[in-house]
Design a protein around this motif. Structure first.
Motif, PDB file in Angstrom:
ATOM      1  N   SER A  59       0.831  -1.197   0.000  1.00 52.50           N
ATOM      2  CA  SER A  59       0.000   0.000   0.000  1.00 52.50           C
ATOM      3  C   SER A  59       0.872   1.256   0.000  1.00 52.50           C
ATOM      4  O   SER A  59       1.870   1.324   0.719  1.00 52.50           O
ATOM      5  CB  SER A  59      -0.905  -0.014   1.240  1.00 52.50           C
ATOM      6  OG  SER A  59      -1.758   1.092   1.239  1.00 52.50           O
ATOM      7  N   ALA A  62      -1.465   7.076   1.961  1.00 47.58           N
ATOM      8  CA  ALA A  62      -2.334   8.125   1.421  1.00 47.58           C
ATOM      9  C   ALA A  62      -2.209   9.370   2.299  1.00 47.58           C
ATOM     10  O   ALA A  62      -2.564   9.337   3.469  1.00 47.58           O
ATOM     11  CB  ALA A  62      -3.780   7.651   1.385  1.00 47.58           C
ATOM     12  N   LEU A  79     -10.379   8.772   0.496  1.00 48.33           N
ATOM     13  CA  LEU A  79      -9.163   8.056   0.892  1.00 48.33           C
ATOM     14  C   LEU A  79      -9.280   7.408   2.275  1.00 48.33           C
ATOM     15  O   LEU A  79      -8.436   6.575   2.630  1.00 48.33           O
ATOM     16  CB  LEU A  79      -7.958   8.992   0.845  1.00 48.33           C
ATOM     17  CG  LEU A  79      -7.475   9.348  -0.559  1.00 48.33           C
ATOM     18  CD1 LEU A  79      -6.384  10.416  -0.506  1.00 48.33           C
ATOM     19  CD2 LEU A  79      -6.992   8.115  -1.309  1.00 48.33           C
ATOM     20  N   TYR A  82      -9.402   3.701   2.016  1.00 47.16           N
ATOM     21  CA  TYR A  82      -8.097   3.244   1.524  1.00 47.16           C
ATOM     22  C   TYR A  82      -7.125   3.152   2.693  1.00 47.16           C
ATOM     23  O   TYR A  82      -6.412   2.155   2.842  1.00 47.16           O
ATOM     24  CB  TYR A  82      -7.566   4.202   0.456  1.00 47.16           C
ATOM     25  CG  TYR A  82      -6.198   3.835  -0.051  1.00 47.16           C
ATOM     26  CD1 TYR A  82      -6.044   3.016  -1.164  1.00 47.16           C
ATOM     27  CD2 TYR A  82      -5.050   4.285   0.594  1.00 47.16           C
ATOM     28  CE1 TYR A  82      -4.784   2.662  -1.624  1.00 47.16           C
ATOM     29  CE2 TYR A  82      -3.787   3.937   0.143  1.00 47.16           C
ATOM     30  CZ  TYR A  82      -3.655   3.121  -0.960  1.00 47.16           C
ATOM     31  OH  TYR A  82      -2.402   2.758  -1.402  1.00 47.16           O
ATOM     32  N   ARG A  83      -7.094   4.184   3.520  1.00 52.89           N
ATOM     33  CA  ARG A  83      -6.185   4.195   4.675  1.00 52.89           C
ATOM     34  C   ARG A  83      -6.477   3.042   5.627  1.00 52.89           C
ATOM     35  O   ARG A  83      -5.580   2.576   6.323  1.00 52.89           O
ATOM     36  CB  ARG A  83      -6.300   5.527   5.404  1.00 52.89           C
ATOM     37  CG  ARG A  83      -5.754   6.703   4.628  1.00 52.89           C
ATOM     38  CD  ARG A  83      -5.869   8.008   5.426  1.00 52.89           C
ATOM     39  NE  ARG A  83      -5.464   9.135   4.617  1.00 52.89           N
ATOM     40  CZ  ARG A  83      -6.301  10.046   4.124  1.00 52.89           C
ATOM     41  NH1 ARG A  83      -7.598   9.972   4.389  1.00 52.89           N
ATOM     42  NH2 ARG A  83      -5.855  11.034   3.376  1.00 52.89           N
ATOM     43  N   TYR A  87     -10.194  -1.619   0.269  1.00 55.13           N
ATOM     44  CA  TYR A  87      -9.941  -1.166  -1.095  1.00 55.13           C
ATOM     45  C   TYR A  87     -11.185  -1.178  -1.979  1.00 55.13           C
ATOM     46  O   TYR A  87     -11.272  -0.390  -2.915  1.00 55.13           O
ATOM     47  CB  TYR A  87      -8.801  -1.986  -1.708  1.00 55.13           C
ATOM     48  CG  TYR A  87      -7.541  -1.843  -0.890  1.00 55.13           C
ATOM     49  CD1 TYR A  87      -6.854  -0.637  -0.854  1.00 55.13           C
ATOM     50  CD2 TYR A  87      -7.081  -2.890  -0.102  1.00 55.13           C
ATOM     51  CE1 TYR A  87      -5.722  -0.482  -0.073  1.00 55.13           C
ATOM     52  CE2 TYR A  87      -5.936  -2.744   0.681  1.00 55.13           C
ATOM     53  CZ  TYR A  87      -5.269  -1.534   0.695  1.00 55.13           C
ATOM     54  OH  TYR A  87      -4.164  -1.371   1.466  1.00 55.13           O
ATOM     55  N   ALA A  90     -12.881   1.987  -1.039  1.00 55.04           N
ATOM     56  CA  ALA A  90     -12.053   3.086  -1.550  1.00 55.04           C
ATOM     57  C   ALA A  90     -12.249   3.247  -3.052  1.00 55.04           C
ATOM     58  O   ALA A  90     -12.376   4.373  -3.546  1.00 55.04           O
ATOM     59  CB  ALA A  90     -10.584   2.827  -1.231  1.00 55.04           C
ATOM     60  N   ALA A  91     -12.286   2.140  -3.770  1.00 55.83           N
ATOM     61  CA  ALA A  91     -12.461   2.214  -5.224  1.00 55.83           C
ATOM     62  C   ALA A  91     -13.804   2.843  -5.575  1.00 55.83           C
ATOM     63  O   ALA A  91     -13.882   3.687  -6.479  1.00 55.83           O
ATOM     64  CB  ALA A  91     -12.341   0.825  -5.842  1.00 55.83           C
ATOM     65  N   LEU A  94     -13.496   6.570  -4.736  1.00 56.45           N
ATOM     66  CA  LEU A  94     -12.586   7.253  -5.665  1.00 56.45           C
ATOM     67  C   LEU A  94     -13.174   7.343  -7.065  1.00 56.45           C
ATOM     68  O   LEU A  94     -12.926   8.307  -7.785  1.00 56.45           O
ATOM     69  CB  LEU A  94     -11.226   6.554  -5.678  1.00 56.45           C
ATOM     70  CG  LEU A  94     -10.417   6.745  -4.389  1.00 56.45           C
ATOM     71  CD1 LEU A  94      -9.297   5.721  -4.290  1.00 56.45           C
ATOM     72  CD2 LEU A  94      -9.874   8.165  -4.306  1.00 56.45           C
ATOM     73  N   TYR A 110      -4.687   6.512  -6.592  1.00 57.27           N
ATOM     74  CA  TYR A 110      -5.161   5.644  -5.516  1.00 57.27           C
ATOM     75  C   TYR A 110      -6.276   4.707  -5.979  1.00 57.27           C
ATOM     76  O   TYR A 110      -6.420   3.608  -5.449  1.00 57.27           O
ATOM     77  CB  TYR A 110      -5.556   6.469  -4.294  1.00 57.27           C
ATOM     78  CG  TYR A 110      -4.325   6.977  -3.589  1.00 57.27           C
ATOM     79  CD1 TYR A 110      -3.634   6.166  -2.700  1.00 57.27           C
ATOM     80  CD2 TYR A 110      -3.814   8.241  -3.845  1.00 57.27           C
ATOM     81  CE1 TYR A 110      -2.471   6.600  -2.083  1.00 57.27           C
ATOM     82  CE2 TYR A 110      -2.661   8.693  -3.239  1.00 57.27           C
ATOM     83  CZ  TYR A 110      -1.984   7.865  -2.346  1.00 57.27           C
ATOM     84  OH  TYR A 110      -0.831   8.300  -1.745  1.00 57.27           O
ATOM     85  N   SER A 114      -5.999   0.734  -5.645  1.00 57.86           N
ATOM     86  CA  SER A 114      -7.113  -0.018  -5.058  1.00 57.86           C
ATOM     87  C   SER A 114      -7.532  -1.158  -5.972  1.00 57.86           C
ATOM     88  O   SER A 114      -7.812  -2.269  -5.515  1.00 57.86           O
ATOM     89  CB  SER A 114      -8.308   0.909  -4.797  1.00 57.86           C
ATOM     90  OG  SER A 114      -7.984   1.871  -3.814  1.00 57.86           O
TER      91      SER A 114
END
Length: 193
Positions: A59, A62, A79, A82-83, A87, A90-91, A94, A110, A114
């Protein structure tokens, strides 16, 4: 009266033909089940293990995005999963940021990473490759590295070695990782005849 009889005969013939066509031919004897898989996947052309070891998926930290603009707030919010290592979430987040701010290279970077964690290397490469040119240098360097990580996860990862050598020679922030990967790959791949 004769016309009605002919018309009735034509209708009966059409209905009988339609029934025959929709039912198909009479069923034959039952078939034995197939013993071979249909469309079975072919084995990978190369052993992926050395490539996966040389180009590990880790990873990228971020950062907190500075500023109070709607774009900065949206990216920081996207994010968060993601953190936390989520994922998939997050995807999704994002993707939303990219719809609202399509020119944001950080969101794309990112998102691509992801997608790698979601085992979607082809999709990740479609997102990451364009970032290698015309974006801030740090984003371009990370996109180049994660593109290598993605290539190493394709069905045939053998092209990653030449691309890694190119990144190694560029002298950008991700070049050292590419150089180390080239060395590791050279020691783990069988010698060419």
């Amino acid at each position: 009266m004769k016309k009605v009889g002919v018309a009735l005969a034509v209708v009966v013939a059409l209905v009988a033909g339609a029934i025959y066509l929709t039912r198909g031919a009479a069923p034959g004897p039952p078939r034995a089940p197939a013993t071979e898989a249909v469309n079975a996947p072919e084995p990978p052309p190369v052993d992926p293990a050395p490539y996966l070891a040389a180009f590990p998926l880790t990873s990228l930290e971020a950062p907190l995005i500075a500023g109070t603009s709607p774009a900065a707030r949206a990216l920081n919010t996207a994010l968060e999963p993601y953190r936390k290592g989520d994922y998939v979430a997050a995807a999704t987040a994002l993707d939303g940021v990219r719809m609202d701010y399509p020119d944001d290279p950080t969101a794309a970077l990112y998102l691509g990473i992801s997608r790698l964690f979601m085992d979607e290397p082809q999709n990740a490469l479609e997102i990451l490759r364009p970032l290698e040119y015309g974006t801030p240098p740090e984003v371009a360097a990370e996109a180049a590295w994660y593109s290598l990580v993605g290539i190493a996860r394709l069905r045939d990862p053998s092209s990653v070695e030449d691309e890694a050598k190119g990144l190694c020679a560029k002298g950008v922030s991700s070049s050292a990782r590419a150089c180390a990967s080239v060395k590791l790959l050279a020691t783990s791949l069988p010698a060419h005849p």
